[in-house]
Structures are given as structure tokens and as C-alpha cells.
Design a protein around this motif. Structure first.
Motif, mmCIF file in Angstrom:
data_model
loop_
_atom_site.group_PDB
_atom_site.id
_atom_site.type_symbol
_atom_site.label_atom_id
_atom_site.label_comp_id
_atom_site.label_asym_id
_atom_site.label_seq_id
_atom_site.Cartn_x
_atom_site.Cartn_y
_atom_site.Cartn_z
ATOM 1 N N ILE A 27 0.856 -1.086 0.057
ATOM 2 C CA ILE A 27 -0.248 -0.004 -0.378
ATOM 3 C C ILE A 27 1.129 1.231 0.602
ATOM 4 O O ILE A 27 0.756 2.481 -0.929
ATOM 5 N N HIS A 28 2.058 1.356 0.895
ATOM 6 C CA HIS A 28 3.316 2.667 0.784
ATOM 7 C C HIS A 28 2.994 2.623 -0.894
ATOM 8 O O HIS A 28 3.292 3.427 -1.281
ATOM 9 N N GLU A 29 3.932 1.121 -1.265
ATOM 10 C CA GLU A 29 3.759 1.309 -2.947
ATOM 11 C C GLU A 29 3.223 2.146 -3.756
ATOM 12 O O GLU A 29 2.690 3.509 -4.438
ATOM 13 N N ILE A 30 2.283 2.332 -3.487
ATOM 14 C CA ILE A 30 1.424 2.422 -4.515
ATOM 15 C C ILE A 30 0.249 4.145 -4.364
ATOM 16 O O ILE A 30 0.653 4.355 -5.496
ATOM 17 N N ALA A 31 0.761 4.727 -3.070
ATOM 18 C CA ALA A 31 0.413 5.894 -2.587
ATOM 19 C C ALA A 31 1.964 6.768 -3.243
ATOM 20 O O ALA A 31 1.530 7.691 -3.878
ATOM 21 N N LEU A 32 2.594 5.583 -3.207
ATOM 22 C CA LEU A 32 3.754 5.921 -3.703
ATOM 23 C C LEU A 32 3.601 6.605 -5.359
ATOM 24 O O LEU A 32 3.989 7.542 -5.375
ATOM 25 N N ALA A 33 2.885 5.222 -5.370
ATOM 26 C CA ALA A 33 3.147 5.776 -7.555
ATOM 27 C C ALA A 33 2.059 6.942 -7.599
ATOM 28 O O ALA A 33 3.115 7.938 -8.301
ATOM 29 N N GLY A 42 -4.333 -2.420 -5.806
ATOM 30 C CA GLY A 42 -4.678 -1.017 -5.589
ATOM 31 C C GLY A 42 -5.539 -0.019 -6.189
ATOM 32 O O GLY A 42 -5.556 -0.207 -6.963
ATOM 33 N N VAL A 43 -6.021 0.720 -5.694
ATOM 34 C CA VAL A 43 -6.398 2.289 -5.850
ATOM 35 C C VAL A 43 -5.065 3.704 -5.106
ATOM 36 O O VAL A 43 -5.124 3.305 -4.263
ATOM 37 N N PHE A 44 -5.091 4.317 -6.255
ATOM 38 C CA PHE A 44 -4.409 5.482 -5.355
ATOM 39 C C PHE A 44 -5.805 7.029 -6.206
ATOM 40 O O PHE A 44 -6.486 7.154 -7.240
ATOM 41 N N ASN A 45 -5.924 8.234 -5.770
ATOM 42 C CA ASN A 45 -6.542 8.609 -5.513
ATOM 43 C C ASN A 45 -5.325 10.527 -5.452
ATOM 44 O O ASN A 45 -5.305 10.054 -4.306
ATOM 45 N N VAL A 46 -5.659 11.185 -6.222
ATOM 46 C CA VAL A 46 -4.529 12.167 -5.687
ATOM 47 C C VAL A 46 -5.200 13.352 -5.865
ATOM 48 O O VAL A 46 -6.010 13.549 -6.683
ATOM 49 N N ALA A 99 -3.710 6.279 -0.838
ATOM 50 C CA ALA A 99 -4.171 4.150 -1.123
ATOM 51 C C ALA A 99 -4.814 3.586 -1.213
ATOM 52 O O ALA A 99 -4.671 4.190 0.262
ATOM 53 N N THR A 100 -5.401 2.779 -1.905
ATOM 54 C CA THR A 100 -5.997 1.639 -1.276
ATOM 55 C C THR A 100 -5.850 0.524 -1.338
ATOM 56 O O THR A 100 -6.450 0.229 -2.679
ATOM 57 N N LEU A 101 -5.975 -0.363 0.049
ATOM 58 C CA LEU A 101 -5.313 -2.271 -1.004
ATOM 59 C C LEU A 101 -6.263 -2.729 0.569
ATOM 60 O O LEU A 101 -6.369 -2.364 1.392
ATOM 61 N N ASN A 102 -7.474 -3.245 -0.079
ATOM 62 C CA ASN A 102 -7.703 -4.620 0.956
ATOM 63 C C ASN A 102 -8.756 -3.311 1.898
ATOM 64 O O ASN A 102 -8.492 -3.658 3.165
ATOM 65 N N GLU A 103 -8.688 -2.586 1.695
ATOM 66 C CA GLU A 103 -9.696 -1.856 2.625
ATOM 67 C C GLU A 103 -9.011 -1.194 3.660
ATOM 68 O O GLU A 103 -9.036 -0.623 4.646
#
Lengths: 213, 188, 409
Positions: C43-49, C76-80, C97-101
Motif C-alpha cells: 500500500i505504501h508503494e501504491i501511494a508512492l506511485a 489497489g487504487v490511488f487518489n491524488v 492509496a487503498t488496498l484491502n480496505e
């Protein structure tokens, strides 16, 4: 009672005894396996907790919510088993100092494991608080922008040239299991003194905030 | 009956030992999974500390670098003479394939042996998702690190099994850990 | 006996079954522990993306505030979101980032990299076309860049991060050479950006004060400690206007095009003054006629918030007022020349203290180089204003690149 009966009784007793012995031995073995598994689980949960804590803090190295605050010297102390750096722990715009270091083994003399120590995480001049029990290794190595390992001591202006940090943590169970075959191949110890353990190592973020320099 | 009891006992011992072996292996695999996650994260962090592209390294880095000046998609990888860990830009990690492990402070191997593979590619947003871009450089690269080990298996144990419908599970299939991140160009 | 044995075996089977359940639970917990660590990392990597993609959008188009909505990535998904914060040139980017709630956020503040962050920027060229040599006794206390070769003789001290385009050339290094308090990096190109002053001039037009000078008009500015500014134009004897600085130039930029500025006083507020020259032969010079300071020294007063930017197409001149101590607080920027001390061969000897930074292609002498009673002109001391590391006077010229002001994850 006839001879045959006596023989039957003796044989039955022997067989029953053998069965009992087998079963009790199995039960003992099962209990030890269970204890080892629980020990492994505790150690793994502990190492993940340590990993989370270190990642959480080290990512904020040099960070301050108040962007007007100048953090020119992010890392204040860089040693092989301790580190002090500036950060904004509560995200309130005030610069804090955070220290990580290992306590001496004498602090945990009451535990069976002779090597375990407390990993301390101290904010500013607060009382030292232990972040984790059972840590036996907390090792830090520092690399410059050319990926060269920096030699100790790292002091003065050299602190500003640290680009990456390799963190190694070993956590062991504070009580032993009796079985051999722990995490460390070739490890030999007196019976009843094996400790479950786990290693965690990560080449750590050069904190994004460090790139401001 | 006694003989029956002994037969049952024998079968019980075998089953319990098999179960213990499986479970012991499974708990160990969880430890190796943790190690492989931290290993993958290390490669990601190492890459993110590098320059975006060979073409954005000083002194090739005026403030007006555009994506088109960066390395072509088919040429992503280390430049001549570059070798891990002395890479100088993000996509040098492309096609890195190496064996890695953890050693204690005396140099002894203390965990499983892992195989680490890295892939770097250009990406873009399309239809609400991130997709590879193979035709031209973009401002964003994706780093994918894959970690496998002979000691970390998909089914968590190495003994063969027969499923309830008569089929056979294929044991010893290595589990694959995949971590990805994106790295974009903006001149600091 | 057989029955007993059978009962015994069945009893133990049941016990082993229970133990097996516990064992199975331990295994499941261990696996769950490992997967929770994986999830937190992923989830950290998704937010970083998401954060990375947003930063590059702002880099490419500074006015980008569109953000990203529900972009799928890596399971997951990210919103910015990207919103203005502080001055309009700063952007706060928040990537969630959102992953597995589970949710995880990274918050970044980025802003244009201002030239005011340098204690000194030059090209290594001195007045008269010679080469600048930093010598023993010279100290630069903040970041410094030479868009050329950094030349030293003896042991000057550079306390901040020091960079140069073409490396370093040190002579007379015995017993010691230059001292670097931070780091030295060669090969970095940070040129002045052409068109910067035109942009700043337009900013003054938008919501500051701008005078398009004609017929030799100049701006005469006195900053007052009470937050007002007294302005005369086109002549020094013109009727003055005194207004609060925030009223006179709401966005903090005061500009004259094709004219000169004469300025002194005590700055209370944040302001950038510009002497631009878009055409002709007249104008583009800032003349500092007396001490130009803040109410208190920002090096010792952490509550000091005033900031001054002095920008000129040509020279920034320290006018001869016979003072032996001359203090200027602010960051000085010349697009084509540098800081000039008027009458350096005849004015009384003394000290010129600059608290801020000096940015200009040419480093002129500030004294006649004499000693004892023969000395004339100033010793120049540049004392870096550390606030400029992360902040800048309003709309001060930038390098054209962005910097991370804070990164929270």
C-alpha cells in the motif's frame, strides 16, 4: 490363575507400557513442536512490529511540517548500533529529536536468553522507552551517494553525506525451546537453550526530505 | 484389539510427524516471506535513490528536459561498464537477475536463498489504470521486483497431495513475491 | 486390555487432533503476519506511485490541480489531490492509496526552487573579465553554485552544499586547501533562466505595483518600520505617496521597467523590487542609498518574517553615503552583472554586510585592495539567511525546477 493368564497379563502390561511410553513421548514431542512454533510466531510478529516502527520513523527523517524550519543537519549521530536524527514526530511543526539504540544485556538478565536486549526509541529528552523486547542485533551501516560504505566514526560534515542506511535487526525469543534446528544453521548450544530467532534487513530509504540538501 | 491399537498408534504417529513437518515448514516459510518482502523493498528503495535516467544525470540535465530526450524503451538497462550495486540511474536495474540472501554479521547465511529479478519499463495512465508504454519514453517508469525461493512454496509444504476429486496438487511450486512502484521525473 | 489400549489410542488421537488445531492456528497466524507486512509495504508503494505521478504533472504544468481519481495500480487504487498552499506557487499533493480496505497517505509540499536559496551564485568571472579566486578567510555560510569553475587559493570555507559546473581548481593548497562543511558536487548546471525578469515584471502588473518608465523616470522607495512604504516617482523630489506595503503592492512585487530604483529603509513585510529593462539603454539598475534592513536580524530573531528580494537587469549599486558600516538584508539578483560598490577607491574603508544571498554572473571587487590607511571601500561579508533554504521573497526568480519542501509518509 493359570500360567497362560499370567503370561497374558505380563505381555499386556508390556505392550500397554510400550504404548504409553510411545504416546507420552509423542505428547512431549508435540508440545515441544508447539512451543517452537509459538516461539517462531512470536518472533516473527515481533520482527514485523520492529520493521513497521523503523520504517515509520526513518521515512520521516528530516521532515518538518513547518517548511520554513531549516533542517540542515538531519542526522546528528550515526553509529553502528545507534542513531539520532531530527524529525517532526507529531507532525505539529516543531522539530523533535529521535534516538534509536540498544540497551545492555544486563537490563534483561532476568530472561533466559543471555543475548536479548531492549531496543530503545527515545523522543527528545523523554524517558527512555523500550520499543521492543528480545532484540539481539541492531546494526546500522551508512552509504554515501556513490554507494560506498562509510567508515566509522561518521562525524561533523560527513553526517550530511549519508545517502542510504542499511538496517539489520535480529529478534530472538526470550525463552528457549528445547529442540535444535532454529533459524541459524550450524548453531550449536546445550540442550534446552535454543532460541527461535528472525533476521530483518533493509537498505533504507534515503529519506525524501534529505534530498532537499 | 491390542494389535489394532498398536496399528492405529503407528498410523497416528506417522500422521502427526507428517503434520509436524508440514507445519514446521510452513511457519519457516512465513519467516522467509518476511525476509523476501524486506529484500524487495530494499531494491525498490535503492532504485528510487538514483537519477531518473542516464540522460538526466549531470551535466545532461538542463531545466527543460523532456521525456523524448530520455532513454528509448528498448534500451532501458545498465550502460556499458555498469554493474550492480554501482548503478547511477533508475532503469539500470532493468533485467537485473541475481541471487541474494541474508548473512549474519560474521558472514554466515542465516536465511533462505532468494532469486531477485527486476524489471523497469515506461508507463502511462490509460483507462483509469497504469499500463506499460513501449513506443516512446514517458515521464514515469515502473519498477517491478520479483522474489522467489526454493524454500518458499505456494502450498506451504513440499509433500504431494491428492485432492478430493482425484486430481493431484503439484507440490514444490515456488511462491512469487511481486512488489511494484512508480518513479517519475521532476527535476529537484 | 485390548479395549483399554484402543481407548487410550483414541483418547490420544483426540488430544493430538486438538494440538494439531493449535499448531495449525500458529501456522495461519504466521502466514497472516507475513501477509500483513506485505500489504503494508504494497500500500505504501501504491501511494508512492500516485505521489510520483502527481509531482511530474506539476513539474510539467505548474498550474495542474486536476488530481487523479481511482487509478488502479498493483491490486489497489490511488487518489491524488493537488491544491495551492501558502503562496500560490506552492502545491500540496496528497496521494491516498487503498488496498484491502486499508488506506495510506503521503503528503508532499513542493515549490519552485528559488535562486534565493543560494548564499552565492556566480559564474567564476570577476569584474574586468578576470577569474574569481576564493581565498583563505573567505567564508560562504550557505549553499553556493558556480556556473563555471570554482577557483580557490589557500583555504576558503564553504559551509553549505557547494556545486560547480566545471569542477574545482585549487592553488596554494599547502598547508590546506578549501574546506567543505557539507558536500561538493561537480557537473551540475544551474543557469539563470532567461525571461525570468519579464515574468516578474508581468507579476507586478497583475497584482503588484508597476511603473513603465518614460523620459528617465525612476522609483525612489523608502521602506518604513511600521509596514508602510514611501514612494516618489518619477523624480526624487516628486510628491511622496505613503501606503501600507500590502496596499501598495498586494502581491509583494514592485517593479519599474526601463527605469532605475533608489531604495533604503527598514522592511516590514515580504517584498521583491525589480528594476527591469526590456528595451532601450536606460534603466535596469537598483541603487541602495542607505542601510536596507529588517527590523531585526533573522539570524538571531526566529520570529522575523520580513523578506526582501532585490532584482535588477543590470547592477545593484551600493551608493556612496560615506558610511563605514553598510548593511543590506535580502537576496540580491542581477541578471547580467552583479553587486557594485560605488567609489570603491575613494569612499572610507569599512564593512559591507549582506544578510541573505548574492546571485549574479560577475563578482566585482568591493574595495581597492589596499591596506592600513590606504584602504578604501568595503570588506564584503555575505551571511546566509537560512530561511531562504525553504522560503523566498515573493515571486523571486526561480531555477525553473521544483524542490520538495516537505515529504510526509
Amino acid at each position: 490363575m493359570g500360567t497362560q493368564t499370567i503370561i497374558d497379563i505380563i505381555a499386556s502390561t508390556i505392550v500397554f507400557g510400550a504404548l504409553m511410553l510411545m504416546t507420552l513421548r509423542m505428547n512431549t514431542a508435540q508440545s515441544e513442536m508447539m512451543q517452537t512454533a509459538r516461539g517462531d510466531l512470536m518472533v516473527q510478529e515481533s520482527i514485523v512490529q520492529v520493521a513497521h516502527l523503523i520504517e515509520y520513523d526513518f521515512r520521516k527523517m528530516g521532515y518538518c511540517r513547518n517548511t520554513a524550519q531549516l533542517l540542515t543537519d538531519f542526522i546528528l549521530v550515526a553509529d553502528s548500533n545507534r542513531i539520532t536524527f531530527r524529525t517532526d514526530v507529531n507532525n505539529d511543526g516543531h522539530i523533535d529529536t529521535m534516538r534509536y539504540y540498544l540497551g545492555p544485556t544486563s537490563e534483561l538478565a532476568s530472561t533466559p536468553n543471555p543475548r536479548d536486549r531492549i531496543l530503545y526509541r527515545v523522543i527528545n529528552s523523554d524517558d527512555a522507552k523500550g520499543a521492543n523486547l528480545g532484540v539481539t542485533v541492531f546494526d546500522l551501516r551508512y552509504y554515501d551517494q556513490f554507494r560506498q560504505l562509510m567508515a566509522f566514526p561518521i562525524t561533523g560534515s560527513a553526517l550530511n553525506t549519508i545517502k542510504e542506511i542499511q538496517i539489520t535487526v535480529q529478534v530472538e525469543n526470550i525463552t528457549a525451546s528445547s529442540l535444535s534446528g532454529g533459524s541459524f544453521s550450524g548453531y550449536s548450544a546445550p540442550f534446552g537453550s535454543q532460541y527461535s530467532g528472525a533476521y530483518w534487513r533493509q537498505m533504507r530509504l534515503s529519506s525524501r526530505n534529505l534530498t532537499k540538501r | 484389539m491390542t494389535i489394532l491399537a498398536m496399528v492405529l498408534m503407528g498410523r497416528l504417529i506417522v500422521m502427526v510427524n507428517e503434520n509436524n513437518a508440514n507445519m514446521g515448514e510452513a511457519v519457516k516459510m512465513s519467516e522467509y516471506r518476511i525476509t523476501s518482502i524486506s529484500l524487495a523493498e530494499s531494491y525498490l528503495e535503492d532504485a528510487i535513490g538514483k537519477e531518473y535516467d542516464e540522460k538526466t544525470l549531470p551535466p545532461n540535465d538542463p531545466p527543460t528536459v523532456t521525456a523524448s530526450t530520455c532513454t528509448a524503451p528498448g534500451s532501458l538497462g545498465p550502460e556499458s561498464g555498469e554493474a550492480y550495486p554501482y548503478f547511477d540511474d533508475f532503469d539500470d536495474f532493468n533485467n537485473l537477475d541475481r541471487v541474494d540472501t541474508l548473512r549474519d554479521l560474521s558472514g554466515k547465511i542465516i536465511t533462505a536463498i532468494f532469486r531477485v529479478r527486476c524489471k523497469v519499463e515506461y508507463v502511462k495512465i490509460s483507462g483509469g489504470t497504469i499500463v506499460p508504454e513501449t513506443s516512446a519514453p514517458t515521464y514515469t517508469k515502473q519498477f517491478t521486483v520479483t522474489v522467489t525461493s526454493a524454500n518458499v512454496l505456494k502450498d506451504n509444504f513440499s509433500y504431494s497431495l491428492t485432492s478430493s476429486n482425484g486430481g493431484t496438487y503439484t507440490p514444490n511450486v515456488q511462491d512469487t513475491l511481486v512488489l511494484r512502484t512508480l518513479y517519475s521525473y521532476w527535476r529537484l | 486390555m485390548g479395549k483399554s489400549a484402543l481407548i487410550l489410542v483414541m483418547g490420544f488421537s483426540f488430544l493430538f487432533f486438538l494440538q494439531g488445531q493449535n499448531y495449525y492456528t500458529a501456522n495461519t497466524e504466521a502466514f497472516r503476519n507475513a501477509m500483513s507486512y506485505y500489504d503494508s509495504t504494497a500500500i505504501h508503494e501504491i501511494a508512492l506511485a500516485g505521489a510520483n505521478m502527481a509531482c511530474t504533472e506539476v513539474y510539467r504544468e505548474p498550474s495542474w490541480r486536476t488530481g487523479f481519481s481511482n487509478i488502479s495500480y498493483n491490486g489497489g487504487v490511488f487518489n491524488v489531490t493537488a491544491v495551492n498552499t501558502g503562496s500560490s506557487q506552492r502545491v500540496q499533493i496528497t496521494s491516498t492509496a487503498t488496498l484491502n480496505e486499508q488506506n495510506y497517505s503521503i503528503a508532499i509540499v513542493i515549490g519552485p526552487r528559488s535562486f534565493s536559496q543560494y548564499a552565492y551564485w556566480g559564474t567564476g568571472v570577476s569584474g574586468g573579465g578576470g577569474q574569481v579566486y576564493w581565498e583563505t578567510g573567505d567564508t560562504v555560510t550557505g549553499p553556493m553554485h558556480t556556473q563555471g569553475t570554482l577557483r580557490t587559493t589557500g583555504a576558503p570555507t564553504f559551509l553549505g552544499r557547494t556545486t560547480a559546473l566545471n569542477g574545482i581548481n585549487s592553488i596554494n593548497t599547502s598547508p590546506s586547501g578549501p574546506v567543505f562543511g557539507s558536500s561538493f558536487q561537480s557537473g551540475l548546471s544551474i543557469p539563470l533562466v532567461s525571461g525570468s525578469l519579464g515574468k516578474l515584471d508581468s507579476t507586478a502588473t497583475a497584482n503588484g505595483y508597476r511603473l513603465n518608465a518614460t523620459g528617465g523616470a525612476n522609483l525612489y522607495i523608502v521602506f518604513n518600520a511600521n509596514g508602510t512604504v514611501t514612494v516618489r516617482q518619477p523624480l526624487a523630489t516628486s510628491t511622496p505617496i505613503t501606503q501600507p506595503l500590502s496596499t501598495f503592492a498586494p502581491n509583494g512585487v514592485i517593479s519599474i521597467n526601463n527605469g532605475n530604483i533608489y531604495v533604503e529603509g527598514t522592511v516590514n513585510g515580504q517584498v521583491t523590487i525589480l528594476a527591469n529593462k526590456s528595451s532601450g539603454t536606460v534603466g535596469g539598475t537598483v541603487n541602495i542609498t542607505g542601510n536596507l534592513t529588517y527590523a531585526s536580524d533573522p539570524r538571531t530573531d526566529p520570529t522575523q518574517t520580513s523578506m526582501l528580494g532585490i532584482v535588477a537587469q543590470n547592477d545593484i549599486v551600493i551608493r556612496d553615503n560615506s558610511a563605514t558600516q553598510f548593511t543590506v538584508m535580502g537576496s540580491i539578483y542581477s541578471a547580467t552583472t552583479g553587486l557594485v560598490v560605488q567609489n570603491l577607491s575613494t569612499r572610507p574603508a569599512g564593512n559591507l554586510t549582506l544578510v541573505g544571498g548574492l546571485i549574479g554572473p560577475i563578482l566585482y571587487a568591493t574595495s581597492n585592495g589596499g591596506t592600513g590607511s590606504g584602504r578604501r571601500g568595503y570588506n564584503l561579508g555575505i551571511r546566509y539567511d537560512t530561511r531562504f533554504m525553504n522560503d523566498a521573497p515573493p515571486f523571486y526568480p526561480t531555477t525553473g525546477t521544483y524542490q520538495i519542501l516537505s515529504w510526509y509518509e
